[in-house]
Write an enzyme that holds these catalytic residues in place. Sequence first.
Site, short mmCIF file in Angstrom:
data_model
loop_
_atom_site.label_atom_id
_atom_site.label_comp_id
_atom_site.label_asym_id
_atom_site.label_seq_id
_atom_site.Cartn_x
_atom_site.Cartn_y
_atom_site.Cartn_z
N ARG A 18 0.84 -1.21 0.00
CA ARG A 18 0.00 0.00 0.00
C ARG A 18 0.87 1.25 0.00
O ARG A 18 2.08 1.19 0.20
CB ARG A 18 -0.92 0.03 1.23
N SER A 153 12.14 9.88 6.36
CA SER A 153 11.03 10.81 6.57
C SER A 153 11.58 12.17 6.96
O SER A 153 12.64 12.26 7.59
CB SER A 153 10.11 10.29 7.68
N TYR A 166 9.58 7.26 16.30
CA TYR A 166 9.53 7.21 14.83
C TYR A 166 10.61 8.10 14.24
O TYR A 166 11.36 7.68 13.33
CB TYR A 166 8.15 7.66 14.35
N ALA A 167 10.72 9.32 14.74
CA ALA A 167 11.73 10.26 14.24
C ALA A 167 13.13 9.71 14.45
O ALA A 167 14.01 9.83 13.58
CB ALA A 167 11.58 11.61 14.93
N ALA A 168 13.36 9.09 15.61
CA ALA A 168 14.68 8.52 15.90
C ALA A 168 15.02 7.39 14.93
O ALA A 168 16.16 7.27 14.46
CB ALA A 168 14.72 8.00 17.34
N LYS A 170 13.87 6.97 11.87
CA LYS A 170 14.08 7.49 10.53
C LYS A 170 15.40 8.26 10.44
O LYS A 170 16.05 8.25 9.38
CB LYS A 170 12.90 8.38 10.13
#
Length: 255
Positions: A18, A153, A166-168, A170
């Site tokens: 997806r 991201s 999530y930021a870490a 990416k």
Amino acid sequence: MSPASLVGKTAVITGATRGIGFAIAQRLALEGASVVLAARTVSKLEAARSKMQLGIPLVAGSEKPEVLQPHSIFPLNVREEKGWKSLVEDHPKIDILVNCAGMAQKSLLVRMSEGQIQELVDVNLHGAILGCKIVGKQMISRRRGGCIINVSSLLALRGSIGTSVYAATKAGQLGLTTALSQEYGRYGIRVNALVPGYVHSDMTRDLADKDELIERIPLRRFGNADEVADATAFLAKNEYANNCILHIDGGLSAV
């Protein structure tokens, strides 16, 4: 350059059922690559493959279509090394790997359990590391170069509330990309990263501050998955692209 410059190449796309992952799989197929769609759920993989449009690569200077390459599916949990090893055993000639599998986060760090934190790290970062290791080893042994693309991201560089882990993960993908572009570059293997901003997808569908975000983006809109797929095709085809950290964010990183 021929209309289908990836003819003869095999591309593995994780998270391919997806969103951005599927759009990338579709675009590389239209470029002539034989695509392996990889994700955890067989039924979703089969549905994704059935939706793929098979491009008709043309022989340069002719209207006669070449034989289209077959596309396949592979059930893969990116967190497990044994799954990656099975993948390269089943597909011994991988030319392109796109690490696109990922999980989102919508929670303050202090409210997350250890299990939730570990799952995010395992899927988003550890999975990409394993892919780079196992597929990269195969590419090195084949002595034919290769291309690895990590889908990071914009949050890796500009995290926001509720996206800390999530930021870490990416950001970790960007560090992985830079290091491996040197480590693998001597074998002719190129390692690059995409840094999408806000793109229409399942992850962004329910954002509460969508209108505010659009006002901050210089192009005044979210991107779409096909635009990220276009950038992926560029990185896959450009033989001098190594350690490219390519922003696809409508200019938001400049604000």
